[in-house]
Motif scaffolding. Structure first.
Motif, PDB file in Angstrom:
ATOM      1  N   PHE A 166      52.438  47.949 -53.384  1.00 12.54           N
ATOM      2  CA  PHE A 166      50.878  48.741 -53.756  1.00 12.54           C
ATOM      3  C   PHE A 166      51.063  49.838 -54.418  1.00 12.54           C
ATOM      4  O   PHE A 166      51.522  51.458 -54.296  1.00 12.54           O
ATOM      5  N   ALA A 167      50.029  50.315 -55.685  1.00 17.96           N
ATOM      6  CA  ALA A 167      49.220  51.283 -55.700  1.00 17.96           C
ATOM      7  C   ALA A 167      47.976  51.524 -55.546  1.00 17.96           C
ATOM      8  O   ALA A 167      47.604  51.258 -56.157  1.00 17.96           O
ATOM      9  N   VAL A 168      48.021  52.774 -54.260  1.00 21.73           N
ATOM     10  CA  VAL A 168      45.887  52.610 -53.606  1.00 21.73           C
ATOM     11  C   VAL A 168      45.771  54.504 -54.315  1.00 21.73           C
ATOM     12  O   VAL A 168      46.389  54.319 -53.895  1.00 21.73           O
ATOM     13  N   PRO A 169      44.551  54.459 -54.406  1.00 23.00           N
ATOM     14  CA  PRO A 169      44.239  55.635 -54.393  1.00 23.00           C
ATOM     15  C   PRO A 169      43.476  56.213 -52.810  1.00 23.00           C
ATOM     16  O   PRO A 169      43.328  55.244 -51.262  1.00 23.00           O
ATOM     17  N   VAL A 170      43.439  57.495 -52.465  1.00 22.40           N
ATOM     18  CA  VAL A 170      43.195  58.033 -51.951  1.00 22.40           C
ATOM     19  C   VAL A 170      41.666  58.301 -51.756  1.00 22.40           C
ATOM     20  O   VAL A 170      40.969  59.103 -52.475  1.00 22.40           O
ATOM     21  N   GLU A 171      41.182  57.692 -50.419  1.00 20.89           N
ATOM     22  CA  GLU A 171      40.025  58.015 -49.513  1.00 20.89           C
ATOM     23  C   GLU A 171      39.843  58.766 -49.191  1.00 20.89           C
ATOM     24  O   GLU A 171      40.668  59.789 -48.074  1.00 20.89           O
ATOM     25  N   PRO A 172      38.661  59.772 -49.762  1.00 28.68           N
ATOM     26  CA  PRO A 172      38.097  61.183 -48.903  1.00 28.68           C
ATOM     27  C   PRO A 172      38.467  60.397 -47.316  1.00 28.68           C
ATOM     28  O   PRO A 172      37.340  59.517 -47.005  1.00 28.68           O
ATOM     29  N   ALA A 173      38.470  61.806 -46.215  1.00 25.02           N
ATOM     30  CA  ALA A 173      38.139  61.155 -45.093  1.00 25.02           C
ATOM     31  C   ALA A 173      36.373  61.758 -44.996  1.00 25.02           C
ATOM     32  O   ALA A 173      36.502  62.776 -45.027  1.00 25.02           O
ATOM     33  N   ALA A 174      35.787  61.166 -43.992  1.00 20.19           N
ATOM     34  CA  ALA A 174      34.603  61.056 -43.123  1.00 20.19           C
ATOM     35  C   ALA A 174      34.287  62.250 -42.688  1.00 20.19           C
ATOM     36  O   ALA A 174      33.285  63.222 -42.505  1.00 20.19           O
ATOM     37  N   GLU A 175      35.338  63.075 -41.801  1.00 25.64           N
ATOM     38  CA  GLU A 175      35.714  64.141 -41.306  1.00 25.64           C
ATOM     39  C   GLU A 175      36.718  64.969 -40.828  1.00 25.64           C
ATOM     40  O   GLU A 175      37.637  64.566 -41.605  1.00 25.64           O
TER      41      GLU A 175
END
Length: 212
Positions: free
Chosen positions: A74-83
């Motif tokens: 897969f090539a996936v985006p890095v999503e921000p962490a909420a904390e």
């Protein structure tokens, strides 16, 4: 650390980084995986910094893997962490390994789960992505496996937004082979309830060990 060990370790990391650089140059992921397997078996069988004990039969047979599965790349985006999450992991004589979460990666089907992406918060740093899936303790090492460890050269590539995650390149940490190594293992955020039948697996020649 004595000078000989230091030079050997530097050479291991240099060779690993060079191997992954050749992997990233391959247009065919299956061919890249075959190249990686051959290169890694060469290092594990003969390099003085191999995690395998000198009499380990895997030095002759090679490390066992599941067959390459193109559906697990897969090539996936890095999503921000909420904390802002930080972990400190005791790694024995190496001291404390500090991890800082940089985000999440959501893996599509057939995995369909989310994994935390970490930054090794030490000199040089690096992205770190361990995983402990439902094969752990049976077909793979009980403490889990590694997908990425860019501080040591294990890097499948990114474009600044998306990161390449290929479970066929999942490998066991050194502590799976020899108790003299103490490795940071997959935390709760990287433990998933589905089996990932790809990458390095346990050999019938040698049962897996749970970390102590």
């Amino acid at each position: 650390m004595d000078p000989v060990t230091a030079l050997q370790l530097a050479d291991w990391r240099r060779a690993t980084a060079a191997l992954y650089a050749r992997v990233r140059e391959q247009a065919d992921p299956a061919a890249a995986h075959a190249l990686w397997r051959a290169g890694r078996d060469g290092l594990m069988s003969s390099h003085p910094q191999s995690a395998l004990p000198e009499d380990d039969p895997l030095r002759v047979t090679g490390v066992p893997y599941w067959p390459y599965d193109p559906a697990l790349r897969f090539a996936v985006p890095v999503e921000p962490a909420a904390e802002h999450k930080r972990l400190e992991i005791d790694t024995g004589a190496d001291g404390v390994t500090r991890l800082e979460q940089v985000g999440w990666v959501t893996i599509p089907a057939p995995v369909g789960r989310r994994l935390a992406l970490w930054w090794l918060d030490q000199y040089g740093g690096g992205l770190f992505l361990p995983v402990r899936d439902a094969t752990a303790g049976g077909a793979s090492y009980g403490g889990g496996r590694y997908l990425l460890d860019t501080a040591k050269g294990a890097d499948l590539g990114s474009d600044g937004r998306h990161i390449v995650i290929d479970f066929n390149f999942t490998y066991h940490p050194s502590c799976r082979y020899d108790p003299r190594w103490v490795c940071p293992l997959a935390p709760a955020e990287n433990t998933i309830d589905v089996p990932i039948n790809a990458g390095e697996r346990l050999s019938p020649l040698r049962p897996g060990r749970w970390p102590v």
